[in-house]
Scaffold this motif. Structure first.
Motif, PDB file in Angstrom:
ATOM      1  N   ARG A 135       0.827  -1.209   0.000  1.00 35.11           N
ATOM      2  CA  ARG A 135       0.000   0.000   0.000  1.00 35.11           C
ATOM      3  C   ARG A 135       0.862   1.260   0.000  1.00 35.11           C
ATOM      4  NH1 ARG A 135      -4.475   0.113   4.362  1.00 35.11           N
ATOM      5  NH2 ARG A 135      -4.762   2.078   3.243  1.00 35.11           N
ATOM      6  N   ASN A 156      -8.586  12.225  -5.850  1.00 39.74           N
ATOM      7  CA  ASN A 156      -7.983  11.804  -4.587  1.00 39.74           C
ATOM      8  C   ASN A 156      -6.949  10.717  -4.876  1.00 39.74           C
ATOM      9  OD1 ASN A 156      -7.333  10.736  -2.097  1.00 39.74           O
ATOM     10  ND2 ASN A 156      -9.444  10.827  -1.305  1.00 39.74           N
ATOM     11  N   ALA A 159      -6.840   7.750  -2.395  1.00 40.03           N
ATOM     12  CA  ALA A 159      -7.929   6.785  -2.552  1.00 40.03           C
ATOM     13  C   ALA A 159      -7.708   5.910  -3.780  1.00 40.03           C
ATOM     14  CB  ALA A 159      -9.268   7.511  -2.654  1.00 40.03           C
ATOM     15  N   LEU A 160      -7.208   6.539  -4.836  1.00 35.85           N
ATOM     16  CA  LEU A 160      -6.929   5.794  -6.062  1.00 35.85           C
ATOM     17  C   LEU A 160      -5.834   4.745  -5.826  1.00 35.85           C
ATOM     18  CD1 LEU A 160      -8.348   6.282  -8.762  1.00 35.85           C
ATOM     19  CD2 LEU A 160      -6.391   7.663  -9.464  1.00 35.85           C
ATOM     20  N   PHE A 163      -7.206   1.921  -3.825  1.00 32.23           N
ATOM     21  CA  PHE A 163      -8.081   1.095  -4.651  1.00 32.23           C
ATOM     22  C   PHE A 163      -7.276   0.085  -5.463  1.00 32.23           C
ATOM     23  CE2 PHE A 163      -9.923   0.339  -8.849  1.00 32.23           C
ATOM     24  CZ  PHE A 163     -11.099  -0.281  -8.504  1.00 32.23           C
ATOM     25  N   ALA A 166      -5.681  -2.591  -3.466  1.00 29.55           N
ATOM     26  CA  ALA A 166      -6.648  -3.586  -3.000  1.00 29.55           C
ATOM     27  C   ALA A 166      -7.091  -4.529  -4.107  1.00 29.55           C
ATOM     28  CB  ALA A 166      -7.859  -2.895  -2.387  1.00 29.55           C
ATOM     29  N   GLN A 167      -6.900  -4.145  -5.362  1.00 27.30           N
ATOM     30  CA  GLN A 167      -7.293  -5.052  -6.442  1.00 27.30           C
ATOM     31  C   GLN A 167      -6.500  -6.353  -6.386  1.00 27.30           C
ATOM     32  OE1 GLN A 167     -10.111  -4.394  -8.330  1.00 27.30           O
ATOM     33  NE2 GLN A 167     -10.054  -2.854  -6.696  1.00 27.30           N
ATOM     34  N   LEU A 169      -5.865  -7.904  -3.761  1.00 28.40           N
ATOM     35  CA  LEU A 169      -6.567  -8.779  -2.805  1.00 28.40           C
ATOM     36  C   LEU A 169      -7.642  -9.575  -3.532  1.00 28.40           C
ATOM     37  CD1 LEU A 169      -7.067  -6.273   0.180  1.00 28.40           C
ATOM     38  CD2 LEU A 169      -5.126  -7.789  -0.279  1.00 28.40           C
ATOM     39  N   ALA A 191     -10.692  -2.808 -14.273  1.00 34.62           N
ATOM     40  CA  ALA A 191     -10.094  -2.069 -13.153  1.00 34.62           C
ATOM     41  C   ALA A 191      -9.357  -0.832 -13.665  1.00 34.62           C
ATOM     42  CB  ALA A 191      -9.166  -2.975 -12.356  1.00 34.62           C
ATOM     43  N   THR A 193      -9.947   1.042 -16.058  1.00 39.69           N
ATOM     44  CA  THR A 193     -10.795   2.170 -16.480  1.00 39.69           C
ATOM     45  C   THR A 193     -11.044   3.128 -15.319  1.00 39.69           C
ATOM     46  OG1 THR A 193     -12.901   1.074 -15.966  1.00 39.69           O
ATOM     47  CG2 THR A 193     -11.967   0.697 -18.161  1.00 39.69           C
ATOM     48  N   ALA A 194     -10.726   2.714 -14.115  1.00 45.50           N
ATOM     49  CA  ALA A 194     -10.863   3.613 -12.961  1.00 45.50           C
ATOM     50  C   ALA A 194      -9.661   4.534 -12.810  1.00 45.50           C
ATOM     51  CB  ALA A 194     -11.053   2.799 -11.683  1.00 45.50           C
TER      52      ALA A 194
ATOM     53  N   PHE B 163     -16.353  -7.881 -12.668  1.00 46.06           N
ATOM     54  CA  PHE B 163     -15.499  -6.954 -11.926  1.00 46.06           C
ATOM     55  C   PHE B 163     -16.175  -6.502 -10.639  1.00 46.06           C
ATOM     56  CE2 PHE B 163     -14.535  -2.532 -10.863  1.00 46.06           C
ATOM     57  CZ  PHE B 163     -13.184  -2.617 -10.607  1.00 46.06           C
ATOM     58  N   VAL B 173     -11.561  -9.211   2.221  1.00 46.09           N
ATOM     59  CA  VAL B 173     -10.204  -9.284   2.776  1.00 46.09           C
ATOM     60  C   VAL B 173      -9.910  -8.037   3.610  1.00 46.09           C
ATOM     61  CG1 VAL B 173      -7.756  -9.520   2.253  1.00 46.09           C
ATOM     62  CG2 VAL B 173      -9.443 -10.687   0.832  1.00 46.09           C
ATOM     63  N   ASN B 186     -13.954   5.224   0.536  1.00 50.43           N
ATOM     64  CA  ASN B 186     -13.162   5.710  -0.596  1.00 50.43           C
ATOM     65  C   ASN B 186     -13.017   4.628  -1.669  1.00 50.43           C
ATOM     66  OD1 ASN B 186     -12.710   8.276   0.397  1.00 50.43           O
ATOM     67  ND2 ASN B 186     -10.751   7.752   1.345  1.00 50.43           N
ATOM     68  N   PHE B 187     -12.799   3.410  -1.202  1.00 54.26           N
ATOM     69  CA  PHE B 187     -12.651   2.289  -2.135  1.00 54.26           C
ATOM     70  C   PHE B 187     -13.877   2.176  -3.027  1.00 54.26           C
ATOM     71  CE2 PHE B 187     -13.502  -2.119  -3.222  1.00 54.26           C
ATOM     72  CZ  PHE B 187     -12.292  -2.551  -3.742  1.00 54.26           C
ATOM     73  N   VAL B 190     -14.132   4.941  -5.708  1.00 57.76           N
ATOM     74  CA  VAL B 190     -13.268   4.733  -6.868  1.00 57.76           C
ATOM     75  C   VAL B 190     -13.809   3.602  -7.738  1.00 57.76           C
ATOM     76  CG1 VAL B 190     -10.960   4.115  -7.655  1.00 57.76           C
ATOM     77  CG2 VAL B 190     -11.237   5.613  -5.664  1.00 57.76           C
ATOM     78  N   THR B 193     -16.360   4.468 -10.299  1.00 56.09           N
ATOM     79  CA  THR B 193     -15.961   5.215 -11.499  1.00 56.09           C
ATOM     80  C   THR B 193     -15.716   4.285 -12.679  1.00 56.09           C
ATOM     81  OG1 THR B 193     -13.582   5.181 -11.032  1.00 56.09           O
ATOM     82  CG2 THR B 193     -14.862   6.982 -10.054  1.00 56.09           C
ATOM     83  N   ALA B 194     -15.631   2.994 -12.413  1.00 51.48           N
ATOM     84  CA  ALA B 194     -15.464   2.028 -13.502  1.00 51.48           C
ATOM     85  C   ALA B 194     -16.798   1.672 -14.156  1.00 51.48           C
ATOM     86  CB  ALA B 194     -14.778   0.770 -13.002  1.00 51.48           C
TER      87      ALA B 194
END
Lengths: 199, 199
Positions: A135, A156, A159-160, A163, A166-167, A169, A191, A193-194, B163, B173, B186-187, B190, B193-194
């Motif tokens: 992280r 942010n 936050a991005l 995110f 965490a993908q 995970l 993912a 695209t975010a 997704f 997790v 926040n997660f 984000v 936005t996808a």
DNA sequence: AAATATATATACCGAATGGTATTTTATCAG
DNA sequence: CTGATAAAATACCATTCGGTATATATATTT
């Protein structure tokens, strides 16, 4: 050379083997007998080389992270490639390791976080350390990206970063359940695209 | 009424308690003695009521999914709210359950997928069944959304559905490792936005 | 009150667990 | 060859595991 009876098994190789067993079966799910069979080392030899079961698990997880996690994070931290390229490479490498035929058991760190959460504070602690390291590298890379103008100033970045960190995970869980390559690939496409482009 | 000695513990309540213990400590990490202490039922009573340990685990996981998963999926399937609203509500409800003080142990289904993957095919099977059910509802809802014009025709609705279904794995997790409310929020922001808007 | 039914409490079982003490085997130094 | 060293192999230990048999307590039915 050494003075006593020669080793039957190289401890480094035994640790690699133990890592895969723990990775696949978990801490509670792995018995010392399992490790004796898999490594070829006798039980007293394992204790002499690595300490007790918990110490061996820690060393296995460390070995895993040194092999797979550290190179990944080094690339994320130091590569001069554009952010979307390096993030995609990160996720694709994670996904690729999920399909590794030699040990298709998801992500050892994720497995440790899940299993160690309740009963084994020491195992949870080391898992969280590696999770935090990932992280932190994401945070730093995304903060730099915002300064460099790779992502817009109004989003942010923290936050991005969280995110996308965490993908992995989600990829870890999917890898453990046997999600196939195409689904993992589609997942990564969506993912990304975010990730806002700056133009 | 019953003919013999009255029950000390209501089996339904015992099952609720057993569910939380398994949810928190996992299958291998929970001993029958743990369940005896937690539920208040004696060991033979547990076996008489629920069968062996694996059967009790299955019933616990089923109870969990009936309580939390089924209402969530019903809303996702049947709500007439716009897609971004209903997807956000889904993820926020999952995140909220991660913060539940009575059992902050992540997602029982995710925990089962991780732990059961290697050693307990029966547990993995039931976990995968619930995981698949979630994915199927997402797929159907997103396919409908594309027909209804809620998402553009040129995007891959199936990949998008997979997704968002998988985001709950990441949340599971994170919930297990103690991620706080703001980070979960926040997660979700984000992630959404996808979801491409159609305009 | 006697008989029956059902749940509880206790004791117990063989097997497997993590961990260790002991003995045997193989190498090297002298 | 002899003695020292270090690893392997085996046997062993106390504890805990999942699971069950037995005995006891509390209710209803006749």
């Amino acid at each position: 050379m050494g003075r006593g009876r020669p080793r039957k098994t190289d401890p480094e190789q035994a640790l690699d083997t133990a890592m895969k067993v723990f990775w696949n079966k978990g801490f509670e799910g792995t018995s010392m007998s399992d490790l004796v069979c898999a490594t070829g080392m006798a039980k007293p030899g394992l204790y002499a080389c690595f300490g007790d079961k918990e110490a061996l698990y820690k060393k296995s997880l460390t070995r895993y992270f040194d092999n797979l996690g550290t190179p990944l994070l080094d690339d994320l931290e130091h590569s001069t490639d554009p952010l979307p390229i390096v993030v995609r490479r990160f996720l694709e490498t994670v996904a690729h390791s999920m399909l590794d035929e030699s040990c298709p058991s998801g992500c050892f760190v994720v497995n440790s976080l899940i299993e160690g959460a309740s009963q084994h504070p020491a195992l949870k602690a080391i898992g969280k350390e590696y999770d935090q390291r990932r992280r932190d590298v994401f945070s730093q890379r995304f903060a730099d990206a915002q300064k460099n103008g790779e992502i817009p100033t109004q989003v942010n970045a923290q936050a991005l970063a969280d995110f996308f960190a965490a993908q992995s995970l989600a990829l870890g869980v999917m890898g453990r359940t046997g999600t196939n390559e195409k689904e993992l690939s589609n997942f990564i496409d969506v993912a990304l695209t975010a990730l806002p482009a700056n133009h």
